[in-house]
Design a protein around this motif. Structure first.
Motif, short mmCIF file in Angstrom:
data_model
loop_
_atom_site.label_atom_id
_atom_site.label_comp_id
_atom_site.label_asym_id
_atom_site.label_seq_id
_atom_site.Cartn_x
_atom_site.Cartn_y
_atom_site.Cartn_z
N ASP A 59 0.83 -1.52 -0.16
CA ASP A 59 -0.01 0.06 -0.30
C ASP A 59 0.84 1.14 -0.17
O ASP A 59 0.69 2.27 -0.12
CB ASP A 59 -0.73 0.26 1.79
CG ASP A 59 -1.89 1.26 1.43
OD1 ASP A 59 -2.40 1.28 0.86
OD2 ASP A 59 -1.48 2.00 2.05
N SER A 60 1.74 1.04 0.69
CA SER A 60 2.99 2.41 0.83
C SER A 60 3.63 2.69 -0.71
O SER A 60 3.34 3.80 -1.17
CB SER A 60 3.65 2.41 1.90
OG SER A 60 4.83 3.25 2.00
N ARG A 61 3.42 1.63 -0.90
CA ARG A 61 4.60 2.02 -2.28
C ARG A 61 3.30 2.57 -3.21
O ARG A 61 3.77 3.00 -3.93
CB ARG A 61 5.66 0.05 -2.93
CG ARG A 61 6.59 0.14 -1.83
CD ARG A 61 7.12 -1.51 -2.72
NE ARG A 61 8.11 -2.22 -1.59
CZ ARG A 61 8.15 -3.04 -1.59
NH1 ARG A 61 8.17 -3.90 -2.63
NH2 ARG A 61 9.48 -3.38 -0.72
N LEU A 62 2.53 1.70 -3.60
CA LEU A 62 1.67 2.43 -4.71
C LEU A 62 1.30 3.43 -4.15
O LEU A 62 0.61 4.17 -5.50
CB LEU A 62 0.47 1.33 -4.54
CG LEU A 62 0.80 -0.84 -5.17
CD1 LEU A 62 -0.86 -0.82 -4.53
CD2 LEU A 62 1.02 0.08 -6.13
N THR A 63 1.05 3.81 -2.92
CA THR A 63 0.63 5.00 -2.71
C THR A 63 1.48 6.53 -3.16
O THR A 63 1.39 7.44 -3.72
CB THR A 63 0.25 5.42 -1.53
OG1 THR A 63 -0.69 4.36 -0.77
CG2 THR A 63 -0.12 6.24 -0.97
N GLU A 64 2.98 5.80 -2.72
CA GLU A 64 3.85 6.84 -3.44
C GLU A 64 4.30 6.61 -4.74
O GLU A 64 4.06 7.74 -5.61
CB GLU A 64 5.30 6.42 -2.85
CG GLU A 64 6.52 7.35 -2.74
CD GLU A 64 6.09 8.32 -1.81
OE1 GLU A 64 7.00 9.66 -3.13
OE2 GLU A 64 5.23 8.88 -1.42
N ILE A 65 4.12 5.35 -5.82
CA ILE A 65 4.46 5.56 -6.63
C ILE A 65 3.35 6.82 -7.94
O ILE A 65 3.67 7.43 -8.80
CB ILE A 65 4.39 4.36 -7.74
CG1 ILE A 65 4.97 3.37 -7.05
CG2 ILE A 65 3.98 3.94 -9.09
CD1 ILE A 65 5.31 1.78 -7.28
N THR A 66 2.14 6.55 -7.28
CA THR A 66 1.25 7.13 -7.64
C THR A 66 0.87 8.83 -6.83
O THR A 66 0.22 9.27 -8.27
CB THR A 66 -0.69 6.45 -7.58
OG1 THR A 66 -0.75 6.10 -6.09
CG2 THR A 66 -0.29 5.13 -8.40
#
Length: 329
Positions: free
Chosen positions: A125-132
């Protein structure tokens, strides 16, 4: 267009796409920091994380479009994404499965799935939130992966796994197979369901005459030659979708057993010729082939046509170029 692919080579996909993009006049290069016994090298620069970081400034200035893979980017903490966006350059993220497979969500529609290779939910979740924060669009190879990332991106494109058909001259199973050869190639045994597959093989060998080979820890070219000799390929029976081995087997004209989740069957083209089986019915699925030799060639020929229609690199890169063209910086 100057196109960067990086930084993990998954199943030869970066190299295949870059090779076809080059044929079309693009300057496309895959930068790979994930080195395995599979030995992928075509259209790649096999490098290290340190070298990528050291040359990141040059890469960001040189390339027009950044096609990232497996929830990675050039710099730790996705610090490069803001820089790339500020320069008005295009970006897209390509997710492949284990990088985004939320554990409980995966089990909602699949009691067999193994998610031990996926990060904890909060990390995903943290990675996807940062990427997007910086990347608006993503690519996935099928709808099994689609559901994990769809809530995060403005748009998610489903583009199938690609294959260069040139080295995959079909070798259809013989009409009447006296002692068929069944092969299974587990890059990760728990993920693919190897324990259940080999238990089924042992059970069936008490009643049927056939040969079984497990193919592992050899480079890609050697493995493909082993697939070429097979009469039946058993791929992954836990994930709920098919992977590169299934595509390569179909390209070689081999029948394939793989588990496709029941809720996803209709998401694939109706002519998908894969025999659907999971750990509960894998014995029966293999038995069907052993008792119906005509199935080997019938499904093998259908598989080759399917690979040509949906997975040939030319078909896949047609779709990829359309996505690239419509990306907004």
């Amino acid at each position: 267009m100057r196109i960067f692919h990086g930084k993990l080579e998954i199943a030869g996909q970066m190299g295949i796409m870059c090779g076809e993009l080059k044929k079309r006049g693009h300057l496309a290069t895959g930068y790979n920091t994930f080195h395995t016994y599979l030995g992928y090298r075509d259209h790649l620069i096999n490098t290290t994380m340190e070298e990528l970081v050291n040359t990141s400034h040059h890469l960001i200035n040189f390339y027009d479009l950044f096609h990232f893979h497996y929830a990675t980017s050039l710099l730790d903490g996705y610090k490069d994404l803001e820089i790339i966006k500020s320069k008005g350059k295009k970006m897209i993220m390509h997710h492949w499965g284990n990088d985004v497979r939320f554990h409980e969500q995966a089990r909602e529609n699949n009691p067999y799935v193994f998610t031990g290779d996926s990060p904890p939910n909060e990390v995903i979740d943290s990675r996807l939130t940062e990427i997007t924060r910086y990347v608006d669009e993503a690519i996935v190879q099928d709808y099994e992966v689609y559901t994990y990332v769809q809530p995060y991106y403005k748009k998610v494109h489903v583009i199938p796994i690609s294959i260069d058909l040139a080295p995959f001259t079909p070798s259809y199973p013989r009409g009447k197979v006296k002692r068929p050869l069944i092969v299974h190639a587990p890059t990760q045994q728990d993920f693919k369901g190897t324990l259940a597959i080999e238990a089924a093989i042992q059970e069936l060998q008490t009643s049927y005459d056939f040969e079984y080979k497990r193919i592992e820890k050899m480079n890609h070219e050697q493995a493909v030659e082993m697939y070429r000799a097979a009469d039946l390929v058993v791929d992954q029976i836990r994930c709920g979708s098919y992977g590169l081995l299934s595509v390569e087997a179909m390209a070689l004209g081999k029948p394939v057993i793989t588990y496709i989740r029941s809720d996803l069957v209709e998401k694939f083209p109706s002519e998908l010729p894969i025999m659907n089986a999971n750990p509960d019915n894998i014995v029966t699925a293999i038995q069907v082939f052993l008792e119906s030799p005509s199935l080997y060639e019938e499904l093998g020929r259908r598989g080759r046509l399917y690979a040509e229609k949906y997975h040939a690199k030319e078909v896949v890169v047609d779709q990829l170029e359309q996505v690239y063209a419509n990306l907004r910086p």
